[in-house]
Design a protein around this motif. Structure first.
Motif, PDB file in Angstrom:
ATOM      1  N   ARG A 155       0.824  -1.203   0.000  1.00 19.49           N
ATOM      2  CA  ARG A 155       0.000   0.000   0.000  1.00 19.49           C
ATOM      3  C   ARG A 155       0.857   1.252   0.000  1.00 19.49           C
ATOM      4  O   ARG A 155       1.999   1.241   0.446  1.00 19.49           O
ATOM      5  CB  ARG A 155      -0.981  -0.002   1.166  1.00 19.49           C
ATOM      6  N   PHE A 156       0.273   2.331  -0.530  1.00 22.13           N
ATOM      7  CA  PHE A 156       0.910   3.642  -0.481  1.00 22.13           C
ATOM      8  C   PHE A 156       0.446   4.343   0.786  1.00 22.13           C
ATOM      9  O   PHE A 156      -0.614   4.024   1.316  1.00 22.13           O
ATOM     10  CB  PHE A 156       0.478   4.495  -1.668  1.00 22.13           C
ATOM     11  N   ARG A 157       1.237   5.311   1.243  1.00 24.13           N
ATOM     12  CA  ARG A 157       0.722   6.179   2.305  1.00 24.13           C
ATOM     13  C   ARG A 157      -0.367   7.038   1.682  1.00 24.13           C
ATOM     14  O   ARG A 157      -0.194   7.572   0.585  1.00 24.13           O
ATOM     15  CB  ARG A 157       1.849   7.064   2.816  1.00 24.13           C
ATOM     16  N   TYR A 158      -1.499   7.155   2.372  1.00 23.19           N
ATOM     17  CA  TYR A 158      -2.662   7.811   1.771  1.00 23.19           C
ATOM     18  C   TYR A 158      -2.349   9.265   1.399  1.00 23.19           C
ATOM     19  O   TYR A 158      -2.686   9.739   0.319  1.00 23.19           O
ATOM     20  CB  TYR A 158      -3.846   7.745   2.743  1.00 23.19           C
ATOM     21  N   ASP A 159      -1.670   9.996   2.302  1.00 22.64           N
ATOM     22  CA  ASP A 159      -1.386  11.411   2.002  1.00 22.64           C
ATOM     23  C   ASP A 159      -0.433  11.542   0.815  1.00 22.64           C
ATOM     24  O   ASP A 159      -0.596  12.407  -0.052  1.00 22.64           O
ATOM     25  CB  ASP A 159      -0.853  12.151   3.235  1.00 22.64           C
ATOM     26  N   ALA A 160       0.558  10.633   0.733  1.00 24.33           N
ATOM     27  CA  ALA A 160       1.509  10.692  -0.379  1.00 24.33           C
ATOM     28  C   ALA A 160       0.788  10.392  -1.701  1.00 24.33           C
ATOM     29  O   ALA A 160       1.028  11.036  -2.724  1.00 24.33           O
ATOM     30  CB  ALA A 160       2.639   9.691  -0.153  1.00 24.33           C
ATOM     31  N   ALA A 161      -0.127   9.409  -1.652  1.00 25.29           N
ATOM     32  CA  ALA A 161      -0.858   9.034  -2.867  1.00 25.29           C
ATOM     33  C   ALA A 161      -1.752  10.195  -3.333  1.00 25.29           C
ATOM     34  O   ALA A 161      -1.830  10.490  -4.526  1.00 25.29           O
ATOM     35  CB  ALA A 161      -1.700   7.787  -2.599  1.00 25.29           C
ATOM     36  N   LEU A 162      -2.422  10.851  -2.375  1.00 24.17           N
ATOM     37  CA  LEU A 162      -3.286  11.983  -2.740  1.00 24.17           C
ATOM     38  C   LEU A 162      -2.444  13.132  -3.282  1.00 24.17           C
ATOM     39  O   LEU A 162      -2.831  13.800  -4.247  1.00 24.17           O
ATOM     40  CB  LEU A 162      -4.093  12.445  -1.520  1.00 24.17           C
ATOM     41  N   GLY A 163      -1.285  13.366  -2.649  1.00 27.44           N
ATOM     42  CA  GLY A 163      -0.372  14.419  -3.126  1.00 27.44           C
ATOM     43  C   GLY A 163       0.049  14.149  -4.563  1.00 27.44           C
ATOM     44  O   GLY A 163       0.008  15.046  -5.419  1.00 27.44           O
ATOM     45  N   ALA A 164       0.390  12.880  -4.850  1.00 28.97           N
ATOM     46  CA  ALA A 164       0.817  12.519  -6.206  1.00 28.97           C
ATOM     47  C   ALA A 164      -0.335  12.691  -7.196  1.00 28.97           C
ATOM     48  O   ALA A 164      -0.146  13.184  -8.312  1.00 28.97           O
ATOM     49  CB  ALA A 164       1.315  11.078  -6.223  1.00 28.97           C
ATOM     50  N   ALA A 165      -1.545  12.315  -6.768  1.00 28.44           N
ATOM     51  CA  ALA A 165      -2.710  12.456  -7.655  1.00 28.44           C
ATOM     52  C   ALA A 165      -2.966  13.935  -7.969  1.00 28.44           C
ATOM     53  O   ALA A 165      -3.282  14.295  -9.102  1.00 28.44           O
ATOM     54  CB  ALA A 165      -3.946  11.828  -7.006  1.00 28.44           C
ATOM     55  N   LEU A 166      -2.803  14.799  -6.953  1.00 24.80           N
ATOM     56  CA  LEU A 166      -3.011  16.235  -7.176  1.00 24.80           C
ATOM     57  C   LEU A 166      -1.915  16.816  -8.070  1.00 24.80           C
ATOM     58  O   LEU A 166      -2.173  17.684  -8.898  1.00 24.80           O
ATOM     59  CB  LEU A 166      -3.073  16.989  -5.848  1.00 24.80           C
ATOM     60  N   LYS A 167      -0.685  16.327  -7.890  1.00 26.31           N
ATOM     61  CA  LYS A 167       0.412  16.799  -8.749  1.00 26.31           C
ATOM     62  C   LYS A 167       0.123  16.427 -10.209  1.00 26.31           C
ATOM     63  O   LYS A 167       0.405  17.183 -11.129  1.00 26.31           O
ATOM     64  CB  LYS A 167       1.752  16.185  -8.325  1.00 26.31           C
ATOM     65  N   ASP A 168      -0.467  15.226 -10.415  1.00 30.18           N
ATOM     66  CA  ASP A 168      -0.846  14.815 -11.773  1.00 30.18           C
ATOM     67  C   ASP A 168      -1.870  15.776 -12.370  1.00 30.18           C
ATOM     68  O   ASP A 168      -1.954  15.934 -13.582  1.00 30.18           O
ATOM     69  CB  ASP A 168      -1.482  13.413 -11.759  1.00 30.18           C
ATOM     70  N   LEU A 169      -2.674  16.382 -11.487  1.00 31.74           N
ATOM     71  CA  LEU A 169      -3.746  17.277 -11.963  1.00 31.74           C
ATOM     72  C   LEU A 169      -3.304  18.742 -11.975  1.00 31.74           C
ATOM     73  O   LEU A 169      -4.132  19.634 -12.163  1.00 31.74           O
ATOM     74  CB  LEU A 169      -4.982  17.133 -11.063  1.00 31.74           C
ATOM     75  N   GLU A 170      -2.010  18.971 -11.768  1.00 33.90           N
ATOM     76  CA  GLU A 170      -1.511  20.347 -11.631  1.00 33.90           C
ATOM     77  C   GLU A 170      -1.960  21.241 -12.792  1.00 33.90           C
ATOM     78  O   GLU A 170      -2.484  22.341 -12.589  1.00 33.90           O
ATOM     79  CB  GLU A 170       0.022  20.340 -11.539  1.00 33.90           C
ATOM     80  N   GLU A 171      -1.788  20.733 -14.021  1.00 32.89           N
ATOM     81  CA  GLU A 171      -2.169  21.543 -15.193  1.00 32.89           C
ATOM     82  C   GLU A 171      -3.657  21.875 -15.171  1.00 32.89           C
ATOM     83  O   GLU A 171      -4.063  23.000 -15.464  1.00 32.89           O
ATOM     84  CB  GLU A 171      -1.845  20.783 -16.483  1.00 32.89           C
ATOM     85  N   ASP A 172      -4.465  20.853 -14.840  1.00 36.49           N
ATOM     86  CA  ASP A 172      -5.927  21.070 -14.814  1.00 36.49           C
ATOM     87  C   ASP A 172      -6.304  22.118 -13.776  1.00 36.49           C
ATOM     88  O   ASP A 172      -7.200  22.940 -14.008  1.00 36.49           O
ATOM     89  CB  ASP A 172      -6.654  19.758 -14.486  1.00 36.49           C
ATOM     90  N   ILE A 173      -5.612  22.071 -12.635  1.00 36.50           N
ATOM     91  CA  ILE A 173      -5.921  23.038 -11.563  1.00 36.50           C
ATOM     92  C   ILE A 173      -5.590  24.450 -12.035  1.00 36.50           C
ATOM     93  O   ILE A 173      -6.394  25.376 -11.906  1.00 36.50           O
ATOM     94  CB  ILE A 173      -5.137  22.691 -10.273  1.00 36.50           C
ATOM     95  N   MET A 174      -4.404  24.602 -12.631  1.00 37.52           N
ATOM     96  CA  MET A 174      -3.985  25.934 -13.089  1.00 37.52           C
ATOM     97  C   MET A 174      -4.916  26.450 -14.197  1.00 37.52           C
ATOM     98  O   MET A 174      -5.283  27.611 -14.226  1.00 37.52           O
ATOM     99  CB  MET A 174      -2.533  25.905 -13.599  1.00 37.52           C
ATOM    100  N   GLU A 175      -5.305  25.527 -15.098  1.00 37.70           N
ATOM    101  CA  GLU A 175      -6.224  25.915 -16.173  1.00 37.70           C
ATOM    102  C   GLU A 175      -7.567  26.360 -15.610  1.00 37.70           C
ATOM    103  O   GLU A 175      -8.160  27.339 -16.056  1.00 37.70           O
ATOM    104  CB  GLU A 175      -6.440  24.733 -17.122  1.00 37.70           C
ATOM    105  N   GLY A 176      -8.042  25.602 -14.611  1.00 37.39           N
ATOM    106  CA  GLY A 176      -9.323  25.912 -13.968  1.00 37.39           C
ATOM    107  C   GLY A 176      -9.292  27.290 -13.327  1.00 37.39           C
ATOM    108  O   GLY A 176     -10.263  28.054 -13.402  1.00 37.39           O
ATOM    109  N   LEU A 177      -8.169  27.629 -12.692  1.00 39.36           N
ATOM    110  CA  LEU A 177      -8.039  28.949 -12.051  1.00 39.36           C
ATOM    111  C   LEU A 177      -8.082  30.049 -13.118  1.00 39.36           C
ATOM    112  O   LEU A 177      -8.743  31.069 -12.963  1.00 39.36           O
ATOM    113  CB  LEU A 177      -6.727  29.035 -11.262  1.00 39.36           C
ATOM    114  N   LYS A 178      -7.343  29.778 -14.228  1.00 41.17           N
ATOM    115  CA  LYS A 178      -7.296  30.774 -15.310  1.00 41.17           C
ATOM    116  C   LYS A 178      -8.689  30.993 -15.898  1.00 41.17           C
ATOM    117  O   LYS A 178      -9.121  32.115 -16.132  1.00 41.17           O
ATOM    118  CB  LYS A 178      -6.353  30.271 -16.411  1.00 41.17           C
ATOM    119  N   GLU A 179      -9.363  29.871 -16.136  1.00 39.66           N
ATOM    120  CA  GLU A 179     -10.687  29.905 -16.765  1.00 39.66           C
ATOM    121  C   GLU A 179     -11.657  30.780 -15.972  1.00 39.66           C
ATOM    122  O   GLU A 179     -12.485  31.481 -16.530  1.00 39.66           O
ATOM    123  CB  GLU A 179     -11.232  28.482 -16.804  1.00 39.66           C
ATOM    124  N   HIS A 180     -11.560  30.700 -14.639  1.00 41.37           N
ATOM    125  CA  HIS A 180     -12.494  31.460 -13.801  1.00 41.37           C
ATOM    126  C   HIS A 180     -11.921  32.822 -13.407  1.00 41.37           C
ATOM    127  O   HIS A 180     -12.394  33.449 -12.460  1.00 41.37           O
ATOM    128  CB  HIS A 180     -12.849  30.649 -12.546  1.00 41.37           C
TER     129      HIS A 180
END
Length: 421
Positions: A8-33
């Protein structure tokens, strides 16, 4: 010693990695709004769907690895949405929404273990740390560098990707055959068959915990058999919090299994005769299988699965079955039953029913009432004092869940199931 291997992964590390994968989407979402980059340091809210499912037979077909149980369990999560509370704005703004919440690509594995899902002791031993980490994260914030600035994320976990067996295990409820038919309300099987539509969601993790505590406080109760009545089917201490909902995939499978049995009963005209013999039932079943294979190219399956269920619950299938039913009246009733079901199904299958099938959503209560009327009159021979768990949920709880969550289909276990495959 327990013979198991888990990764198993550490839950916080796994969530951190998942959010890092979404970094572009997050930045785009901020720009869009049109949100200023620096105005959004804090206040990110991440909604996470959790799924957990047994994987059946995963034995090594040849080769001599370590001896482990032939079964495995997989626990995973999906980042469903990210919203942000910007300064000077009243409400939170959604900057990321998972467009394919049931894809195996968005479903991140957290823990894989060689455990039989029915082996409660080993399962809880392996998932115990996951529960502890999850509880710790509910109270705290994760600081993560996104777009070059450190940002604060809060997580909201929703355990919805579980089939009924797993929900009952996690929430300490009696098994599926219990007289307490439902994981969302306190109804008994007999009550649910008499009143098929009017129930509201009353169960919750907190309440299950409370009832389990009561059981622990009054051990004499268990001995005298009064426990079930007061604890409403809670028989053990809940281990992990799940969201009281309906799993769309297993709902499909459970209802298709039931229709498959209705088809056989109608071919054999069970409404006219009492208890048919085993041989008669076998004859009807093979007649049904033969007809479905001939007209629909549907091969019989040992256990109902999602693909078979999808193809069985169609107008073509019911037309094929009707060719084997002698009475016109029964044919019409069966066709109406299927027609109503096909009107109801998109509502709990759609990722966003208000957009995808608004008309069917509006008519759902009306359709479910008519469906229930048919079951309790024309098909009374099957539903006198009994009803299946998933039919009860389909008829009684869908509108309330959609009002609360906006969707049932998006929160299904399907992504986890296909990723397990």
């Amino acid at each position: 010693p327990v013979e198991t291997i888990a990764r198993r992964f550490r839950y916080d590390a796994a969530l951190g990695a998942a959010l890092k994968d979404l970094e572009e989407d997050i930045m785009e979402g901020l720009k869009e709004h049109c949100l200023e980059d620096s105005a959004c340091i804090g206040g990110f809210r991440v909604v996470v769907k959790e799924s957990c499912d047994g994987m059946g037979d995963v034995s090594e077909k040849h080769g001599g690895g370590p001896t482990v149980p032939e079964k495995a369990v997989r626990f995973s999560f999906t980042v469903m949405s990210i919203s942000v509370q910007a300064e000077g704005r009243e409400e939170a703004i959604t900057i990321f929404q998972e467009s394919k919440p049931n894809s195996e690509l968005s479903c991140k594995p957290l823990c894989l273990m060689f455990v039989d899902e029915s082996d409660h002791e080993t399962l809880t031993a392996v998932l115990g740390p996951v529960v502890a980490e999850r509880n710790a994260m509910k109270e705290s914030r994760l600081i993560l560098s996104i777009g070059g600035l450190p940002r604060f994320f809060r997580f909201h976990f929703r355990g919805t990707g579980y089939d009924e067996k797993m929900v009952r295990e996690m929430e300490g409820l009696e098994a599926s055959g219990s007289m307490y038919i439902c994981t969302l309300c306190d109804s008994t099987r007999v009550e649910a068959s008499k009143n098929m539509v009017l129930h509201s969601i009353t169960r919750s993790h907190e309440e299950n915990l409370g009832r389990a505590m009561k059981l622990e406080d009054q051990p004499l109760f268990r001995v005298h058999g009064g426990a079930s009545g007061q604890s409403k089917g809670v028989s053990a201490k809940p281990f992990m919090e799940t969201q009281p909902t309906l799993d769309a995939l297993h709902c499909d499978i459970g209802n298709a299994t039931e229709f498959y049995k209705i088809f056989q009963d109608e071919i054999g005209e069970v409404h006219l005769r009492g208890n048919p013999s085993r041989d008669e039932r076998r004859r009807w079943r093979s007649a049904l299988d033969k007809q479905l294979r001939k007209k629909m190219k549907l091969k019989p399956v040992m256990r109902m699965n999602g693909n078979y269920a999808r193809r069985l619950m169609t107008r073509e299938a019911v037309d094929a079955v009707c060719e084997l039913i002698p009475s016109d009246e029964r044919r019409e009733a069966l066709k109406e039953l299927m027609e109503l079901y096909l009107q109801m199904k998109p509502v709990w299958r759609a990722t966003c029913p208000a957009k995808e099938c608004p008309d069917q959503l509006c008519r759902y209560s009306f359709n479910s009432q008519r469906f229930a009327d048919l079951l309790s009159t024309t098909f009374k021979y099957r539903y006198d004092g009994k009803i299946t768990n998933y039919l009860h949920k389909t008829l009684a709880h869908v509108p309330e869940i959609i009002e609360r969550d906006g969707s049932i289909g998006a929160w299904a276990s399907e992504g986890n199931e296909s990723a397990s495959k």
